[in-house]
Design a protein around this motif. Structure first.
Motif, PDB file in Angstrom:
ATOM      1  N   ILE A 364       0.926  -1.091   0.203  1.00 55.23           N
ATOM      2  CA  ILE A 364      -0.193  -0.006  -0.015  1.00 55.23           C
ATOM      3  C   ILE A 364       0.804   1.273  -0.003  1.00 55.23           C
ATOM      4  CG2 ILE A 364      -2.071  -1.244   0.961  1.00 55.23           C
ATOM      5  CD1 ILE A 364      -1.142   0.045   3.987  1.00 55.23           C
ATOM      6  N   TRP A 365       2.272   0.999   0.030  1.00 52.86           N
ATOM      7  CA  TRP A 365       3.057   2.357   0.143  1.00 52.86           C
ATOM      8  C   TRP A 365       4.470   1.863  -0.269  1.00 52.86           C
ATOM      9  CZ3 TRP A 365       7.767   3.766   1.902  1.00 52.86           C
ATOM     10  CH2 TRP A 365       8.053   5.030   1.968  1.00 52.86           C
ATOM     11  N   PRO A 366       5.046   2.676  -0.907  1.00 56.32           N
ATOM     12  CA  PRO A 366       4.615   3.765  -1.422  1.00 56.32           C
ATOM     13  C   PRO A 366       3.786   3.280  -2.969  1.00 56.32           C
ATOM     14  CG  PRO A 366       6.719   3.348  -2.458  1.00 56.32           C
ATOM     15  CD  PRO A 366       6.673   2.303  -1.328  1.00 56.32           C
ATOM     16  N   LYS A 367       3.160   4.335  -3.485  1.00 58.34           N
ATOM     17  CA  LYS A 367       2.303   4.391  -4.632  1.00 58.34           C
ATOM     18  C   LYS A 367       2.596   5.493  -5.543  1.00 58.34           C
ATOM     19  CE  LYS A 367      -0.209   0.724  -3.707  1.00 58.34           C
ATOM     20  NZ  LYS A 367      -0.336  -0.489  -4.614  1.00 58.34           N
ATOM     21  N   PRO A 368       2.725   5.547  -6.922  1.00 54.43           N
ATOM     22  CA  PRO A 368       2.749   7.006  -7.762  1.00 54.43           C
ATOM     23  C   PRO A 368       1.675   7.938  -7.239  1.00 54.43           C
ATOM     24  CG  PRO A 368       2.809   4.770  -9.167  1.00 54.43           C
ATOM     25  CD  PRO A 368       2.353   4.364  -7.720  1.00 54.43           C
ATOM     26  N   GLY A 369       2.375   8.867  -6.923  1.00 56.19           N
ATOM     27  CA  GLY A 369       1.559  10.061  -6.246  1.00 56.19           C
ATOM     28  C   GLY A 369       1.973  10.398  -4.795  1.00 56.19           C
ATOM     29  N   SER A 370       2.494   9.411  -4.438  1.00 45.87           N
ATOM     30  CA  SER A 370       2.875   9.463  -2.866  1.00 45.87           C
ATOM     31  C   SER A 370       3.965  10.612  -2.767  1.00 45.87           C
ATOM     32  CB  SER A 370       3.284   8.149  -2.254  1.00 45.87           C
ATOM     33  OG  SER A 370       2.514   7.188  -2.390  1.00 45.87           O
ATOM     34  N   THR A 371       3.602  11.391  -1.536  1.00 45.66           N
ATOM     35  CA  THR A 371       4.843  12.499  -1.117  1.00 45.66           C
ATOM     36  C   THR A 371       5.962  11.792  -0.592  1.00 45.66           C
ATOM     37  OG1 THR A 371       2.936  13.995  -0.511  1.00 45.66           O
ATOM     38  CG2 THR A 371       5.298  14.365   0.255  1.00 45.66           C
ATOM     39  N   ALA A 372       7.220  12.409  -1.424  1.00 45.87           N
ATOM     40  CA  ALA A 372       8.335  11.715  -0.961  1.00 45.87           C
ATOM     41  C   ALA A 372       8.881  12.010   0.191  1.00 45.87           C
ATOM     42  CB  ALA A 372       9.356  12.024  -2.394  1.00 45.87           C
ATOM     43  N   ASN A 373       8.127  11.825   1.337  1.00 48.29           N
ATOM     44  CA  ASN A 373       8.779  11.880   2.630  1.00 48.29           C
ATOM     45  C   ASN A 373       9.047  10.602   2.929  1.00 48.29           C
ATOM     46  OD1 ASN A 373       8.197  14.666   2.585  1.00 48.29           O
ATOM     47  ND2 ASN A 373       6.222  14.540   3.657  1.00 48.29           N
ATOM     48  N   MET A 374      10.309  10.318   3.239  1.00 48.84           N
ATOM     49  CA  MET A 374      10.640   8.637   3.325  1.00 48.84           C
ATOM     50  C   MET A 374      11.984   8.660   3.974  1.00 48.84           C
ATOM     51  SD  MET A 374      10.994   8.400  -0.770  1.00 48.84           S
ATOM     52  CE  MET A 374      12.364   9.252  -1.405  1.00 48.84           C
ATOM     53  N   ILE A 375      12.470   7.430   4.368  1.00 45.11           N
ATOM     54  CA  ILE A 375      13.723   7.211   4.902  1.00 45.11           C
ATOM     55  C   ILE A 375      14.322   6.148   4.381  1.00 45.11           C
ATOM     56  CG2 ILE A 375      15.078   7.114   7.271  1.00 45.11           C
ATOM     57  CD1 ILE A 375      12.262   7.846   8.609  1.00 45.11           C
ATOM     58  N   LEU A 376      15.450   5.946   4.190  1.00 52.29           N
ATOM     59  CA  LEU A 376      16.379   4.788   3.749  1.00 52.29           C
ATOM     60  C   LEU A 376      17.015   4.313   5.047  1.00 52.29           C
ATOM     61  CD1 LEU A 376      17.659   5.930   0.258  1.00 52.29           C
ATOM     62  CD2 LEU A 376      16.197   3.998   0.847  1.00 52.29           C
ATOM     63  N   VAL A 377      16.636   3.210   5.406  1.00 59.27           N
ATOM     64  CA  VAL A 377      17.265   2.480   6.547  1.00 59.27           C
ATOM     65  C   VAL A 377      17.804   1.138   6.308  1.00 59.27           C
ATOM     66  CG1 VAL A 377      15.442   3.558   8.014  1.00 59.27           C
ATOM     67  CG2 VAL A 377      15.094   1.216   7.148  1.00 59.27           C
ATOM     68  N   GLU A 378      18.916   0.773   7.225  1.00 55.64           N
ATOM     69  CA  GLU A 378      19.775  -0.275   7.209  1.00 55.64           C
ATOM     70  C   GLU A 378      18.569  -1.505   7.894  1.00 55.64           C
ATOM     71  OE1 GLU A 378      23.431   0.111   8.974  1.00 55.64           O
ATOM     72  OE2 GLU A 378      24.322   1.389   7.100  1.00 55.64           O
ATOM     73  N   ALA A 379      17.723  -2.135   6.969  1.00 51.76           N
ATOM     74  CA  ALA A 379      16.867  -3.230   7.506  1.00 51.76           C
ATOM     75  C   ALA A 379      16.472  -3.944   6.278  1.00 51.76           C
ATOM     76  CB  ALA A 379      15.895  -2.608   8.321  1.00 51.76           C
ATOM     77  N   SER A 380      16.111  -5.054   6.729  1.00 50.87           N
ATOM     78  CA  SER A 380      15.429  -6.018   5.820  1.00 50.87           C
ATOM     79  C   SER A 380      14.063  -5.698   5.288  1.00 50.87           C
ATOM     80  CB  SER A 380      15.963  -7.398   6.099  1.00 50.87           C
ATOM     81  OG  SER A 380      15.241  -7.876   7.275  1.00 50.87           O
ATOM     82  N   CYS A 381      13.345  -5.193   6.335  1.00 50.52           N
ATOM     83  CA  CYS A 381      11.785  -5.043   6.041  1.00 50.52           C
ATOM     84  C   CYS A 381      11.413  -4.016   7.485  1.00 50.52           C
ATOM     85  CB  CYS A 381      11.189  -6.407   6.215  1.00 50.52           C
ATOM     86  SG  CYS A 381      11.380  -7.270   7.825  1.00 50.52           S
ATOM     87  N   SER A 382      10.095  -3.747   7.315  1.00 47.78           N
ATOM     88  CA  SER A 382       9.623  -2.755   8.403  1.00 47.78           C
ATOM     89  C   SER A 382       9.742  -3.593   9.802  1.00 47.78           C
ATOM     90  CB  SER A 382       8.315  -2.436   8.208  1.00 47.78           C
ATOM     91  OG  SER A 382       8.212  -1.642   6.911  1.00 47.78           O
TER      92      SER A 382
END
Length: 406
Positions: A364-382
Motif C-alpha cells: 500500500i506504500w509507496p504508490k505513484p503520487g505518494s509524497t516523497a517524505n521517506m527514510i532509507l534504513v539499514e533493515a531487511s523489512c519494516s
C-alpha cells in the motif's frame, strides 16, 4: 528546492512470505523510483532501463519506509544545545511549572536556538513532521511562540509542523485565555490545556472554555490529561460530549490519557467506543512507571493512536534522545508484539498511519503520487526496522535529502 531524479536500487516490501499458512517473513524487491516535484511519480523494477537522462541516486539496497510524524514534543522547553543539567525535584505539576519558568528565564541560549538544536536531532532520526506544544502564560506572553515560530521557519524546507498554544500553567488562570486567543491569531493552529480537574480545579469550566477557544479560532484541540482512573475517564467523557455538541469530531486529541490504563477492560472498551464515536485520537509517549492507554484495544476499536516523545532533556525529564522509533519500540515490548506482522504494523503509530504493507500483506506504500517524505534504513523489512531500531541513512522531505546522505 524540488528537483527531478531517479532513486535506484531501493528495497521495497512487496508482500508476506507464508509457510504452512503462517507468515514467516516479508518479501522485498529492488526498484527504481522517479522523484518529481516532491512526489514519487513512477516505480519500476530495478532491471528496467532508465530512458531519460535525469540524475540518478543509488540507494544501494537500503529499505525505504515512510518518514516519521512526531505528534508530541515541546520545542520551547528543551535544553538541547545548552549545558547539561538534571531536573530539580518538585512536589507536583504546579511547582514543576514554577521551576521551569525560573530556569528558562535565566538560561543563556534563546528559545529559537534550543528549538533548532532539537529539530536537528528529530530530523536525524527521521521525523519530517512535528507537532510542538508551546507554553502560553502571562509571565512569558508570546515570547516562546515567537522563538519557536522562528525556528520552524528556519526548518520549513526540511519538515512540516503544527503549533499548539498550550496553557501548561492552567487555562483558567487570569489573563491566559486572552493570550491563547492571541497565539491562535499569530501562528498557532491548535489549542491545548492540561488536567482540567487538578490544574484548573474545574472540569466543566475548563473544557467548555477549551472548546469555545477552538470553535472561535477554527482550531483543533490537544488536551494533556494525566489524571488517573475514573477522574481521567470522566473528563474524557465530558470532552467527548462537548466534541460532538460542537461537531468537532476528528479534530480533538488527548495526550497521555493515563486514566484509560487504570480502569477495567470493560470500562476501557466502553471508553474506546465513546472516543471512536467522537473522533478523538490518543497520543501516548509510553512513559515508564505509569499505566498507559491500552493501545492494542484502542486500535482494535478503531481509535486513532499515535506515539510521540514528549519531554526531551528539559525541566520535566532529563533523558530522551528524540528518536520516535525508539519510543515505538517501548510499545512493541509492552504489547509483546513479536511476530512479523505486528512488528511491521507498529510502524503506523509514528508515520501518521502509513505502512508499506497492510495486515494481509498487500503493498500500500509507496504508490505513484505518494509524497516523497521517506527514510532509507539499514533493515531487511519494516518488522526488522522496528524491532532493531534500524539505522537511518538518509531522510527525505518533499524529495530532498534533509538529513544523512547517500
Amino acid at each position: 528546492m524540488n528537483r527531478s531524479f531517479w532513486l535506484k536500487n531501493v528495497r521495497l516490501e512487496t508482500g508476506y512470505i507464508k509457510e504452512n499458512g503462517r507468515v514467516a517473513g516479508t518479501e522485498t524487491g529492488l526498484f527504481q523510483l522517479l522523484i518529481e516535484n516532491g512526489k514519487i511519480t513512477r516505480i519500476i523494477d530495478a532491471s528496467e532501463t532508465l530512458l531519460n537522462e535525469l540524475p540518478v541516486m543509488n540507494a544501494e539496497g537500503l529499505l525505504l519506509i515512510p518518514s516519521f510524524v512526531e505528534k508530541h514534543v515541546h520545542l520551547d522547553k528543551t535544553y538541547m544545545g545548552d549545558r547539561w543539567r538534571a531536573c530539580i525535584p518538585a512536589s507536583g505539576v504546579i511547582e514543576r511549572c514554577e521551576i521551569e519558568k525560573n530556569i528558562l528565564t535565566s538560561i543563556s541560549s534563546s528559545t529559537q536556538e534550543r528549538a533548532e538544536a532539537l529539530l536537528e536531532v528529530l530530523l536525524s532520526f527521521g521525523s519530517t513532521h512535528v507537532r510542538t506544544h508551546v507554553d502560553i502564560y502571562p509571565e512569558v506572553k508570546l515570547q516562546n511562540l515567537e522563538g519557536v515560530k522562528q525556528a520552524l521557519e528556519t526548518y520549513s524546507y526540511k519538515l512540516s509542523s503544527e503549533i499548539v498554544a498550550f496553557a501548561q500553567h492552567g487555562l483558567l488562570r487570569p489573563g491566559t485565555v486572552e493570550l491563547v486567543k492571541e497565539a491562535l491569531r499569530n501562528g498557532a493552529g491548535i489549542v491545548g490545556a492540561v488536567d482540567p480537574a487538578t490544574v484548573d480545579n474545574n472540569i466543566e469550566a475548563s473544557l467548555v472554555q477549551l472548546m469555545d477557544l477552538a470553535v472561535e479560532a477554527n482550531a483543533d484541540i490537544d488536551l494533556h490529561l494525566h489524571d488517573p482512573g475514573h477522574l481521567g475517564t470522566f473528563t474524557m467523557k465530558r470532552l467527548a460530549y462537548l466534541t460532538k455538541q460542537a461537531s468537532w469530531e476528528g479534530r480533538v486529541a488527548i495526550s497521555h490519557a493515563f486514566g484509560l490504563g487504570d480502569v477495567s477492560q470493560g470500562e476501557a472498551v466502553e471508553m474506546a467506543e465513546i472516543l471512536k464515536d467522537a473522533g478523538i485520537s490518543i497520543v501516548t509517549s509510553l512513559p515508564i512507571g505509569r499505566n498507559i492507554p491500552p493501545v492494542p484495544l484502542l486500535t482494535e476499536c478503531g481509535v486513532e493512536v499515535a506515539v510521540g516523545n514528549d519531554n526531551i532533556f528539559d525541566s520535566w525529564w532529563p533523558t530522551g534522545n528524540g528518536d520516535v522509533l525508539e519510543r515505538v519500540g517501548r510499545l512493541v515490548e509492552r504489547s509483546r508484539w513479536t511476530n512479523e506482522v505486528s512488528l511491521g504494523q507498529a510502524l503506523k503509530y509514528i508515520t501518521g498511519g502509513l505502512t508499506p504493507l497492510d495486515k494481509e500483506g498487500n503493498q500500500i506504500w509507496p504508490k505513484p503520487g505518494s509524497t516523497a517524505n521517506m527514510i532509507l534504513v539499514e533493515a531487511s523489512c519494516s518488522a526488522d526496522a522496528v524491532a532493531r531500531r534500524a539505522k537511518r541513512k538518509a531522510v527525505f522531505y518533499n524529495g530532498n535529502i534533509v538529513s544523512g546522505s547517500l
